[in-house]
Design an enzyme around this catalytic site. Structure first.
Site, PDB file in Angstrom:
ATOM      1  N   HIS A  93       0.867  -1.178   0.000  1.00 40.47           N
ATOM      2  CA  HIS A  93       0.000   0.000   0.000  1.00 40.47           C
ATOM      3  C   HIS A  93       0.906   1.231   0.000  1.00 40.47           C
ATOM      4  O   HIS A  93       1.578   1.503   0.994  1.00 40.47           O
ATOM      5  CB  HIS A  93      -0.913  -0.003   1.222  1.00 40.47           C
ATOM      6  CG  HIS A  93      -1.837  -1.183   1.265  1.00 40.47           C
ATOM      7  ND1 HIS A  93      -3.062  -1.180   0.650  1.00 40.47           N
ATOM      8  CD2 HIS A  93      -1.687  -2.410   1.821  1.00 40.47           C
ATOM      9  CE1 HIS A  93      -3.651  -2.355   0.845  1.00 40.47           C
ATOM     10  NE2 HIS A  93      -2.825  -3.123   1.542  1.00 40.47           N
ATOM     11  N   LEU A  94       0.945   1.941  -1.105  1.00 40.08           N
ATOM     12  CA  LEU A  94       1.768   3.138  -1.220  1.00 40.08           C
ATOM     13  C   LEU A  94       0.995   4.405  -0.890  1.00 40.08           C
ATOM     14  O   LEU A  94       1.564   5.492  -0.865  1.00 40.08           O
ATOM     15  CB  LEU A  94       2.382   3.232  -2.623  1.00 40.08           C
ATOM     16  CG  LEU A  94       3.285   2.057  -3.022  1.00 40.08           C
ATOM     17  CD1 LEU A  94       3.906   2.283  -4.391  1.00 40.08           C
ATOM     18  CD2 LEU A  94       4.371   1.804  -1.973  1.00 40.08           C
TER      19      LEU A  94
ATOM     20  N   ASN B  54      -6.716   0.579  -3.231  1.00 39.09           N
ATOM     21  CA  ASN B  54      -7.546   1.319  -2.271  1.00 39.09           C
ATOM     22  C   ASN B  54      -6.925   2.642  -1.855  1.00 39.09           C
ATOM     23  O   ASN B  54      -6.696   2.923  -0.677  1.00 39.09           O
ATOM     24  CB  ASN B  54      -7.874   0.450  -1.048  1.00 39.09           C
ATOM     25  CG  ASN B  54      -6.640  -0.095  -0.346  1.00 39.09           C
ATOM     26  OD1 ASN B  54      -5.533  -0.052  -0.871  1.00 39.09           O
ATOM     27  ND2 ASN B  54      -6.841  -0.625   0.850  1.00 39.09           N
TER      28      ASN B  54
ATOM     29  N   HIS C 297     -10.046  -9.992  -1.466  1.00 40.75           N
ATOM     30  CA  HIS C 297      -9.780  -9.904  -0.033  1.00 40.75           C
ATOM     31  C   HIS C 297     -10.530 -11.036   0.673  1.00 40.75           C
ATOM     32  O   HIS C 297     -11.760 -11.112   0.606  1.00 40.75           O
ATOM     33  CB  HIS C 297     -10.235  -8.543   0.496  1.00 40.75           C
ATOM     34  CG  HIS C 297      -9.966  -8.338   1.954  1.00 40.75           C
ATOM     35  ND1 HIS C 297      -8.721  -8.053   2.436  1.00 40.75           N
ATOM     36  CD2 HIS C 297     -10.794  -8.387   3.026  1.00 40.75           C
ATOM     37  CE1 HIS C 297      -8.781  -7.913   3.757  1.00 40.75           C
ATOM     38  NE2 HIS C 297     -10.032  -8.118   4.135  1.00 40.75           N
TER      39      HIS C 297
ATOM     40  N   HIS D 207      -2.695 -12.646   1.619  1.00 36.74           N
ATOM     41  CA  HIS D 207      -2.414 -12.763   3.054  1.00 36.74           C
ATOM     42  C   HIS D 207      -3.095 -13.961   3.737  1.00 36.74           C
ATOM     43  O   HIS D 207      -3.956 -13.808   4.608  1.00 36.74           O
ATOM     44  CB  HIS D 207      -2.749 -11.469   3.802  1.00 36.74           C
ATOM     45  CG  HIS D 207      -4.015 -10.770   3.391  1.00 36.74           C
ATOM     46  ND1 HIS D 207      -5.244 -11.384   3.347  1.00 36.74           N
ATOM     47  CD2 HIS D 207      -4.236  -9.475   3.031  1.00 36.74           C
ATOM     48  CE1 HIS D 207      -6.175 -10.515   2.992  1.00 36.74           C
ATOM     49  NE2 HIS D 207      -5.579  -9.350   2.786  1.00 36.74           N
TER      50      HIS D 207
ATOM     51  N   ASN E  11      -5.144  -6.810   9.496  1.00 35.75           N
ATOM     52  CA  ASN E  11      -6.245  -7.479   8.795  1.00 35.75           C
ATOM     53  C   ASN E  11      -5.674  -8.359   7.680  1.00 35.75           C
ATOM     54  O   ASN E  11      -5.051  -7.823   6.757  1.00 35.75           O
ATOM     55  CB  ASN E  11      -7.185  -6.432   8.212  1.00 35.75           C
ATOM     56  CG  ASN E  11      -8.344  -7.017   7.421  1.00 35.75           C
ATOM     57  OD1 ASN E  11      -8.432  -8.216   7.212  1.00 35.75           O
ATOM     58  ND2 ASN E  11      -9.220  -6.151   6.940  1.00 35.75           N
TER      59      ASN E  11
ATOM     60  N   ASP F 273       2.282  -7.029   2.443  1.00 35.82           N
ATOM     61  CA  ASP F 273       1.085  -6.268   2.817  1.00 35.82           C
ATOM     62  C   ASP F 273       1.499  -5.011   3.576  1.00 35.82           C
ATOM     63  O   ASP F 273       0.882  -4.624   4.587  1.00 35.82           O
ATOM     64  CB  ASP F 273       0.117  -7.118   3.644  1.00 35.82           C
ATOM     65  CG  ASP F 273      -1.273  -6.485   3.756  1.00 35.82           C
ATOM     66  OD1 ASP F 273      -1.517  -5.452   3.090  1.00 35.82           O
ATOM     67  OD2 ASP F 273      -2.109  -7.009   4.518  1.00 35.82           O
TER      68      ASP F 273
ATOM     69  N   HIS G  78       0.663   3.679   8.352  1.00 37.44           N
ATOM     70  CA  HIS G  78      -0.292   4.599   8.965  1.00 37.44           C
ATOM     71  C   HIS G  78       0.486   5.643   9.753  1.00 37.44           C
ATOM     72  O   HIS G  78       1.453   5.291  10.453  1.00 37.44           O
ATOM     73  CB  HIS G  78      -1.245   3.871   9.918  1.00 37.44           C
ATOM     74  CG  HIS G  78      -2.160   2.893   9.250  1.00 37.44           C
ATOM     75  ND1 HIS G  78      -3.189   3.284   8.436  1.00 37.44           N
ATOM     76  CD2 HIS G  78      -2.191   1.535   9.285  1.00 37.44           C
ATOM     77  CE1 HIS G  78      -3.828   2.202   7.991  1.00 37.44           C
ATOM     78  NE2 HIS G  78      -3.230   1.133   8.486  1.00 37.44           N
TER      79      HIS G  78
END
Length: 428
Positions: free
Chosen positions: A60-61, A92, A177, A230, A276, A303, A307
């Site tokens: 996630h970039l 996302n 997912h 995952h 998650n 993954d 944050h």
């Protein structure tokens, strides 16, 4: 560009089944010789392992939309320092990568940063809402090979089946997912005795396994390609193993935290361990390890989910799930799996590089290391021990579950088409 020879490295290349000490020469972006005398400038690589650059199928970039957590530039810098030459960012973002415009923006940002190659994952449905298919054809025309609403499951079997059918027309991959959200409302950690003792709502293993089973049935019936992200439960590993034996076109990945950390970490109530799917029990961790060892799980994917501190460092109930992974993936794999006797070094490199490249049709990465091949390479010291310091990471965020831990194995150099992106352990 002057030729450079990495002299005396242990070359571990699963694609060509090579594992021996030889010289490797790089010139003008390609490998020009393997095994000859030193040509051009000599770089001593004695004691180092030289392997194909790593490929991460699941990162996630955050850009566009959440540049406070990560940008394409900072995320790919973390990737380079971690030994990666290619990453696949999820859709996302904000706005969602459900049309060609956002994909083009991410590709442009990646070209400007130039730390590693970026292969965006497109959304399956518009706005990740699970109702209407995204502009998959337009994104495929830009080279998108995989589609996922990661973070949000495609709950409708009809929509999922339609997506698999549509992707099959150009042999693309759907990555759903793996969560039946009807079973996870309010869930905070793995469901079991410990969740009851801690007073945290439980996340049942069946929530993952029900979705994986459904998707395997749909993909198998259509002859479509499915990727399971995952993997975290023993039941999911078993389902994938059986599906592969039945020739279902499925690949799978496991994140380092799911083969190293258990639900016991939640006893600290430190939200850095909230993720998650959640950290599971010891039997699940063992099953994921076994799945990697026997090839049921093809790839190790981080993954990587950054944050900012003001969001992650809240009470457990309010903190978002997610962990960093790009800069620690190699060391965690070597420390836990190779030193632990679960995988050979060649198997570990295959899971980090060769297998993910093949499963996503990414050419030029993952080997083989041979004359004429792009010089997308990593050199690492398998014996170097180091302590993870969140403050020293390239990522804009600091939410690594490994901070303060001493790990074994450190990237020394990463090369993208012969150009150093990491040199002597630092961003080049």
């Amino acid at each position: 560009m002057t030729a450079v020879t990495f002299a005396g490295a242990r070359v571990v290349d699963p694609a060509s089944h090579r594992d021996d000490v030889v010289n490797v020469t790089v010139d003008d972006g390609i490998v020009t010789d393997v095994g000859a005398d030193v040509i051009g400038r000599r770089i001593d690589a004695g004691g180092l392992v030289l392997a194909p650059g790593f490929v991460d199928l699941h990162v996630h970039l955050r850009e566009p939309g959440r540049e406070d957590a990560e940008t394409v530039a900072s995320g790919t810098a973390a990737a380079a320092v971690g030994g990666f030459t290619a990453v696949c960012p999820m859709a996302n973002t904000d706005p969602v990568a459900d049309h060609a415009g956002v994909v083009e923006q991410v590709l442009r940002l990646a070209r400007d940063a130039a730390h590693c190659d970026v292969f965006p994952v497109g959304a399956v449905t518009r706005g990740l809402a699970g109702d209407e298919l995204a502009e998959m054809g337009a994104m495929a025309a830009l080279g998108v090979r995989c589609f996922s609403d990661d973070g949000m499951p495609v709950r409708s079997p009809q929509v999922m089946r339609r997506a698999l059918e549509y992707a099959r027309t150009w042999d693309a991959i759907i990555c759903n997912h793996a969560e039946e959200s009807a079973l996870t409302g309010g869930a905070q950690m793995n469901e079991g005795q410990l969740s009851t003792l801690l007073g945290l709502a439980g996340w049942p293993r069946e929530a993952e396994e029900v979705m994986v089973a459904r998707d395997l049935v749909l993909a198998g019936g259509l002859g479509a390609r499915l990727h399971v992200p995952h993997v975290s439960t023993a039941g999911a590993v078993d389902l994938i193993r059986v599906a592969k034996a039945r020739a279902v076109r499925v690949t799978a990945e496991a994140a380092p935290h799911h083969f190293t950390l258990t639900e016991e970490r939640a006893t600290t109530y430190d939200p850095v361990y909230k993720v998650n799917p959640p950290l599971r029990g010891k039997e699940d961790v063992e099953a994921v390890r076994n799945g990697l060892a026997d090839g049921t799980i093809d790839a190790i994917a981080t993954d990587h989910a950054p944050h900012p501190p003001e969001q992650k460092e809240q009470e457990w109930m309010h903190a978002p799930p997610g962990m960093l992974g790009l800069e620690t993936s190699l060391a965690v794999t070597l420390t836990e799996l190779v030193e632990g006797g679960v995988l050979t070094l060649s198997q570990a490199i295959a899971a980090l590089s060769t297998n993910p490249a093949r499963s996503r049709d990414i050419t030029g990465h993952g080997g083989p290391i041979q004359p004429g091949a792009p010089a997308n390479l990593v050199l690492f010291d398998p014996a170097q021990r180091w302590t993870v310091d969140a403050r020293g990471l390239q990522s804009r965020s600091r939410n690594t579950p490994y901070t303060g831990m001493t790990l074994q194995g450190k990237v020394v150099h990463t090369l993208l088409r012969g150009r150093f992106t990491c040199r002597d352990g630092a961003l080049a």
